[in-house]
Design a protein around this motif. Structure first.
Motif, PDB file in Angstrom:
ATOM      1  N   LEU A 158      58.687  54.532  37.266  1.00 12.48           N
ATOM      2  CA  LEU A 158      58.701  55.319  36.036  1.00 12.48           C
ATOM      3  C   LEU A 158      60.071  55.296  35.378  1.00 12.48           C
ATOM      4  O   LEU A 158      60.184  55.200  34.157  1.00 12.48           O
ATOM      5  N   PHE A 159      61.109  55.358  36.191  1.00 13.74           N
ATOM      6  CA  PHE A 159      62.463  55.376  35.641  1.00 13.74           C
ATOM      7  C   PHE A 159      62.756  54.073  34.894  1.00 13.74           C
ATOM      8  O   PHE A 159      63.274  54.090  33.770  1.00 13.74           O
ATOM      9  N   LEU A 207      55.303  59.046  45.826  1.00 11.41           N
ATOM     10  CA  LEU A 207      56.081  59.615  44.724  1.00 11.41           C
ATOM     11  C   LEU A 207      57.390  58.855  44.519  1.00 11.41           C
ATOM     12  O   LEU A 207      57.837  58.679  43.380  1.00 11.41           O
ATOM     13  N   THR A 208      57.985  58.394  45.615  1.00 11.08           N
ATOM     14  CA  THR A 208      59.221  57.607  45.499  1.00 11.08           C
ATOM     15  C   THR A 208      58.962  56.302  44.749  1.00 11.08           C
ATOM     16  O   THR A 208      59.708  55.930  43.833  1.00 11.08           O
ATOM     17  N   GLN A 262      56.512  55.588  42.656  1.00  7.86           N
ATOM     18  CA  GLN A 262      56.174  55.812  41.254  1.00  7.86           C
ATOM     19  C   GLN A 262      57.362  56.318  40.449  1.00  7.86           C
ATOM     20  O   GLN A 262      57.489  56.015  39.258  1.00  7.86           O
ATOM     21  N   THR A 263      58.260  57.085  41.082  1.00  2.10           N
ATOM     22  CA  THR A 263      59.456  57.564  40.393  1.00  2.10           C
ATOM     23  C   THR A 263      60.379  56.407  40.026  1.00  2.10           C
ATOM     24  O   THR A 263      60.900  56.336  38.905  1.00  2.10           O
ATOM     25  N   MET A 268      63.035  62.517  35.093  1.00  2.00           N
ATOM     26  CA  MET A 268      63.130  61.168  34.523  1.00  2.00           C
ATOM     27  C   MET A 268      63.257  61.238  32.999  1.00  2.00           C
ATOM     28  O   MET A 268      64.025  60.493  32.391  1.00  2.00           O
ATOM     29  N   ILE A 313      59.732  65.908  39.002  1.00  2.00           N
ATOM     30  CA  ILE A 313      60.282  64.549  39.068  1.00  2.00           C
ATOM     31  C   ILE A 313      60.104  63.837  37.727  1.00  2.00           C
ATOM     32  O   ILE A 313      61.040  63.205  37.213  1.00  2.00           O
ATOM     33  N   SER A 314      58.904  63.947  37.137  1.00  2.72           N
ATOM     34  CA  SER A 314      58.642  63.319  35.842  1.00  2.72           C
ATOM     35  C   SER A 314      59.566  63.881  34.765  1.00  2.72           C
ATOM     36  O   SER A 314      60.098  63.137  33.931  1.00  2.72           O
ATOM     37  N   ASN A 318      55.738  66.763  41.567  1.00  2.00           N
ATOM     38  CA  ASN A 318      55.565  65.568  40.737  1.00  2.00           C
ATOM     39  C   ASN A 318      55.953  65.843  39.291  1.00  2.00           C
ATOM     40  O   ASN A 318      56.588  65.014  38.629  1.00  2.00           O
ATOM     41  N   SER A 322      66.516  59.573  31.461  1.00  2.00           N
ATOM     42  CA  SER A 322      66.264  58.262  30.859  1.00  2.00           C
ATOM     43  C   SER A 322      66.957  58.025  29.521  1.00  2.00           C
ATOM     44  O   SER A 322      67.540  56.952  29.320  1.00  2.00           O
TER      45      SER A 322
END
Length: 400
Positions: free
Chosen positions: A23-24, A16-17, A19-20, A151, A147-148, A144, A155
């Motif tokens: 993703l950011f 998850l770290t 992908q985060t 972002m 977290i999404s 998850n 963002s």
């Protein structure tokens, strides 16, 4: 705590770290591209082209991506997609620095990034059940989701701040750096091979056909995909027409549009925490149906809100319902679908969503110039509630 507990938790935290972080960086670039096109062209046609570039490749690539995800190492597929996006973004940054700054180059970048996303997202959802025990899937998918949403919340502001002090090329380089960090972390994670990997010598089209046959043979999955498709069409006014409603009914100030986006994202963060903590009902579909009904009622609330503060409250609550709607479906698919078919089924979900939202805008978008957006929201909200009640009382969507 056993070693097995420590091991899967270590893996999912790293996953998850990674992908985060990736993703950011991707979100920063996505907003930067859209705002750059908006500010430099002020053209509705150009914005339409950019929207098509963002959706169409995902629809096309996802069918084949599902086969590749089931056929090859899923961790490597995620890294490959991430690396492909970063490489093209790096090339674009160099071209912009050397003076080649055509808007059409950004459209090409959007096309390639969209194709990469069409591979990365289904692979991402397919890897999680390979790492996480079944009884922890809801908690992990809830985290998850939060977290999404975080972002999504950060963002736009971060991208705007970066663009205000530097150029779009700098944002491109940030995406490359975050991709490198994410891929480096992924290299440290051991993901077990999924069972019954498809023979690499089979035809892609044959494997795609097998995915449709699998869907056809599993009635619940077929009905669930149709349910999702219809709901996505119906909620498209809440997703795309609310900025128009805000500017017409409450005022066109930028802060109002920003507040609308931020309250939804804040609600989605809270909703992810709620579903991760609560875990939902034992029956996954009961949780999704309840969230669906609340979403419809809150869409009606958006349409009748007399003041902007009330609108923001309903918008925040809608954000809460989203993870409670999405996470149980994701977990249901992760639990019920055979591991060897995860890639193809999640890709079909991706195709369905990528088709439904634009189709919803084709249906409701022009209508927004004829009738009040509030009326569209009320009608669509009532239809969403009706779909939720049908799914509940028909028993056709209930999975034990």
């Amino acid at each position: 705590m056993s070693n097995n507990d420590n091991e899967w938790k270590r893996k999912i935290i790293l996953f998850l770290t990674a992908q985060t972080i990736s993703l950011f960086g991707s979100s920063l670039v996505q907003y930067a591209i859209i705002w750059h096109i908006t500010l430099t062209t002020t053209s509705g046609v150009m914005m339409t082209i950019s929207t098509v570039c963002g959706f169409l490749p995902q629809i096309v690539i996802s069918l084949f991506a599902g086969v590749w995800i089931d056929r090859y190492n899923r961790k490597k597929m995620i890294m490959l997609a991430d690396g492909m996006i970063a490489s093209v973004t790096l090339i674009m940054a160099v071209l912009f620095l050397t003076g080649y700054q055509s808007i059409w180059l950004l459209f090409i970048l959007l096309l390639i990034r969209s194709a990469g996303t069409g591979i990365q997202i289904p692979a991402y959802n397919a890897v999680i059940p390979q790492i996480v025990p079944k009884d922890k899937l809801m908690k992990v998918n809830g985290v998850n989701s939060s977290i999404s949403s975080l972002m999504m919340f950060l963002s736009p502001a971060a991208s705007g701040a970066i663009l205000s002090i530097t150029t779009i090329e700098a944002t491109f380089f940030i995406d490359v750096i975050t991709a490198v960090i994410g891929i480096s972390i992924m290299l440290t994670i051991a993901v077990p091979s999924h069972a019954n990997m498809t023979s690499r010598h089979k035809s892609n089209l044959l494997d795609i056909k097998q995915g449709f046959v699998y869907l056809k043979d599993h009635t619940l999955l077929k009905r669930l995909l149709l349910f999702l498709f219809v709901i996505m069409i119906l909620i498209s006014p809440a997703a795309f027409l609310t900025p128009l409603m805000v500017s017409r009914s409450f005022g066109g100030e930028v802060w109002r549009l920003t507040a609308s986006e931020m309250t939804f994202s804040a609600g989605a963060i809270a909703g992810g925490i709620v579903i991760a903590t609560w875990g939902g009902f034992r029956n996954r579909m009961h949780t999704t149906i309840l969230a669906c009904a609340f979403y419809g009622l809150l869409m009606v609330g958006l349409g009748v809100a007399p003041e902007f503060v009330m609108y923001l409250l309903f918008n925040f609550l809608i954000g809460i319902t989203m993870p409670c709607f999405n996470a149980p479906i994701t977990v249901l698919l992760q639990e019920k679908v055979e591991s060897s078919m995860h890639g193809r089924i999640f890709s079909l979900v991706q195709v369905s969503n990528s088709c439904a939202l634009p189709l919803g805008m084709v249906l409701f978008g022009p209508l927004g110039d004829i009738v009040r957006v509030e009326s569209i929201l009320i009608f669509a909200g009532i239809m969403v509630v009706a779909c939720a009640l049908y799914a509940l009382f028909s028993k056709r969507f209930i999975a034990e």
